[in-house]
Motif scaffolding. Structure first.
Motif, PDB file in Angstrom:
ATOM      1  N   GLY A 138      38.895  24.827  27.663  1.00  0.00           N
ATOM      2  CA  GLY A 138      38.878  25.805  26.584  1.00  0.00           C
ATOM      3  C   GLY A 138      39.016  27.257  26.979  1.00  0.00           C
ATOM      4  O   GLY A 138      38.897  28.138  26.123  1.00  0.00           O
ATOM      5  N   PHE A 139      39.279  27.561  28.254  1.00  0.00           N
ATOM      6  CA  PHE A 139      39.446  28.950  28.658  1.00  0.00           C
ATOM      7  C   PHE A 139      40.819  29.444  28.229  1.00  0.00           C
ATOM      8  O   PHE A 139      41.845  28.927  28.667  1.00  0.00           O
ATOM      9  N   LYS A 140      40.837  30.465  27.394  1.00  0.00           N
ATOM     10  CA  LYS A 140      42.102  30.989  26.875  1.00  0.00           C
ATOM     11  C   LYS A 140      42.457  32.341  27.473  1.00  0.00           C
ATOM     12  O   LYS A 140      43.470  32.941  27.114  1.00  0.00           O
ATOM     13  N   GLY A 141      41.627  32.844  28.373  1.00  0.00           N
ATOM     14  CA  GLY A 141      41.844  34.165  28.944  1.00  0.00           C
ATOM     15  C   GLY A 141      42.905  34.179  30.030  1.00  0.00           C
ATOM     16  O   GLY A 141      43.614  33.192  30.266  1.00  0.00           O
ATOM     17  N   THR A 142      42.991  35.310  30.702  1.00  0.00           N
ATOM     18  CA  THR A 142      43.974  35.519  31.760  1.00  0.00           C
ATOM     19  C   THR A 142      43.294  35.413  33.119  1.00  0.00           C
ATOM     20  O   THR A 142      42.154  35.852  33.295  1.00  0.00           O
ATOM     21  N   PHE A 143      44.004  34.851  34.068  1.00  0.00           N
ATOM     22  CA  PHE A 143      43.552  34.853  35.458  1.00  0.00           C
ATOM     23  C   PHE A 143      44.134  36.076  36.159  1.00  0.00           C
ATOM     24  O   PHE A 143      45.311  36.389  35.982  1.00  0.00           O
ATOM     25  N   PHE A 144      43.310  36.751  36.933  1.00  0.00           N
ATOM     26  CA  PHE A 144      43.755  37.909  37.700  1.00  0.00           C
ATOM     27  C   PHE A 144      43.654  37.611  39.196  1.00  0.00           C
ATOM     28  O   PHE A 144      42.722  36.938  39.640  1.00  0.00           O
ATOM     29  N   ILE A 145      44.604  38.150  39.948  1.00  0.00           N
ATOM     30  CA  ILE A 145      44.472  38.199  41.403  1.00  0.00           C
ATOM     31  C   ILE A 145      44.379  39.661  41.793  1.00  0.00           C
ATOM     32  O   ILE A 145      45.120  40.505  41.291  1.00  0.00           O
ATOM     33  N   GLU A 146      43.444  39.966  42.682  1.00  0.00           N
ATOM     34  CA  GLU A 146      43.198  41.346  43.103  1.00  0.00           C
ATOM     35  C   GLU A 146      43.734  41.562  44.514  1.00  0.00           C
ATOM     36  O   GLU A 146      43.193  41.035  45.471  1.00  0.00           O
ATOM     37  N   PRO A 147      44.826  42.322  44.659  1.00  0.00           N
ATOM     38  CA  PRO A 147      45.421  42.510  45.987  1.00  0.00           C
ATOM     39  C   PRO A 147      44.552  43.369  46.912  1.00  0.00           C
ATOM     40  O   PRO A 147      43.872  44.299  46.473  1.00  0.00           O
ATOM     41  N   LYS A 148      44.609  43.018  48.196  1.00  0.00           N
ATOM     42  CA  LYS A 148      44.008  43.837  49.248  1.00  0.00           C
ATOM     43  C   LYS A 148      44.667  43.459  50.568  1.00  0.00           C
ATOM     44  O   LYS A 148      44.846  42.273  50.851  1.00  0.00           O
TER      45      LYS A 148
END
Length: 443
Positions: free
Chosen positions: A230-240
């Motif tokens: 049920g997760f409808k959000g966005t996945f983020f990747i954080e660069p470093k």
């Protein structure tokens, strides 16, 4: 927003932080952040979506490699980890609601201390998730994103998801599942991956191709689980780029976008960009924002700054007005964030030991972003900034330039145009004019 306190008031004597205007002398008031002011058709509160970083504000203790903690928290005294975590959450929500921050962000181990037992860690996090849900309902505060800390525990010394040992990978997966379950239960709008140790120290013992394939396979697996639940959000990747690893697989925005494209993940993932990570990669923050905006991947940002004399991630609160005005120009022209907001991934300094210091830091950070937003809006609406940039590329808007953009010219055609039209005239980029323009609207 309702101020939410526990049985004990941890920031006694400090009330709700309100907007009082630019002429106020009150250090515990906003000078520019008026949450109801309309900018680009939305309120400041809606546009900026400020969030408190649970870890730095309530877990960071001021210690460094050369010294013991200097921030001694009154909520960090009970011996039972769950009860101690509840006290910390009482303090956190008291602060967040007094600051009028609409969001917060957390790592799993920020919420409650973890041990070596997977099932016990899951139990603890469920208890704190239920506790946080009640706090959210009382206050109206929301969860911008959750994440799992897959870099602090010694088992992750060679990475978590890219670790050469499958057993270690499975522990990382267990943490991500629990953190994702908590994020879903709390109505989290996004979920973040930061690969703090997903990289290598030396290629002598590293199968880089296989490690990146494992990373991609894991992201697909997590995405499928989240959508199923049920997760409808966005996945983020954080660069470093580095630190703690010598080289991290999420080096910068271009690297991450290429990785997501290669492994068919662009549809579910966007970027969470951090100022200090951009500078560590040898870029400006504006560069990373523009890369993300140009590809429709500008999801969210972690707001902080580095120190020009230190080549590491100092996570100081933002205060560079020129940098942030230029950044807000990019964000405004991109139409804002895609799912995320502005998380203050920043910590007060080791020698900032008064309880007011945490308020001063966030007030300053929120005000400088609000001021930068107002300046950027004015530049776009009143100046020739956008026209100058458009005019600089006018030769591609018609004639042979447009034919080139449309793919209608051969290499021979290009050669013939050059031969027929002689030497091009020099056209100024007007850099100093534009820099002065930005300063004119700031001052």
């Amino acid at each position: 927003m309702a101020i939410v306190k526990g049985e004990k008031e941890y920031f006694e004597g400090i009330g709700e932080i309100r907007y009082e205007g630019k002429d106020t002398d009150n250090p515990l008031a906003f000078r520019y952040y008026d949450e109801n002011r309309i900018v680009q058709g939305k309120t400041m509160k809606e546009y900026l979506k400020f969030a408190c970083a649970y870890w730095h504000s309530f877990n960071g203790n001021g210690s460094d490699p050369f010294g013991e903690p200097t921030h001694i928290f009154p909520w960090d005294v009970k011996s039972d980890p769950v009860e101690r975590a509840k006290d910390k959450m009482d303090a956190a929500f008291e602060f967040i609601t007094k600051m009028n921050l609409p969001y917060y962000c957390f790592h799993d181990v920020d919420m409650v201390d973890y041990g070596p037992d997977v099932a016990e860690n899951e139990r603890r996090l469920r208890v704190l998730t239920d506790y946080a849900l009640k706090k959210q309902e009382e206050s109206g505060v929301k969860l911008l994103w959750g994440t799992a800390n897959l870099f602090s525990n010694r088992r992750y010394m060679n990475g978590a998801i890219t670790n050469p040992d499958f057993h270690v990978l499975s522990h990382g997966a267990a943490q991500v599942k629990a953190a994702l379950d908590a994020t879903i239960a709390l109505g989290g709008e996004n979920y973040v991956f930061w690969g703090g140790r997903e990289g290598y120290m030396t290629l002598l013992n590293t199968d880089m191709k296989r490690e990146k394939e494992h990373f991609a396979r894991f992201l697909h697996t997590v995405r499928d689980y989240a959508r199923k639940n049920g997760f409808k959000g966005t996945f983020f990747i954080e660069p470093k780029p580095c630190e703690p690893s010598k080289h991290q697989y999420d080096y910068d925005a271009e690297t991450v976008i290429g990785f997501l494209r290669q492994y068919d993940l662009l549809g579910d993932f966007k970027l969470n960009l951090e100022v200090n990570h951009a500078t560590l990669a040898g870029h400006t923050f504006q560069h990373e924002l523009q890369v993300a905006a140009d590809t429709g991947m500008l999801g969210s940002i972690d707001a902080n700054r580095g120190d020009y004399q230190n080549g590491w991630d100092t996570d100081q609160f933002p205060n560079n007005i020129n940098e942030l005005v230029e950044s807000m120009l990019i964000i405004l022209e991109a139409g804002g964030f895609q799912g995320g907001g502005i998380n203050f991934d920043a910590k007060i300094r080791r020698n900032s030991t008064d309880r007011e210091d945490l308020f001063y830091a966030h007030i300053g950070g929120m005000d400088i972003f609000a001021k930068s937003l107002l300046v950027a809006e004015e530049i776009l609406q009143k100046s020739d900034y956008a026209k100058l940039r458009k005019d600089r590329y006018a030769s591609f808007d018609s004639g042979q330039g447009k034919a080139f953009e449309e793919g209608r010219l051969s290499l021979e055609d290009l050669r013939d145009y050059a031969a027929s039209n002689g030497e091009p005239r020099l056209v100024s980029g007007r850099q100093e004019y534009l820099e002065n323009l930005v300063n004119r609207y700031i001052f």
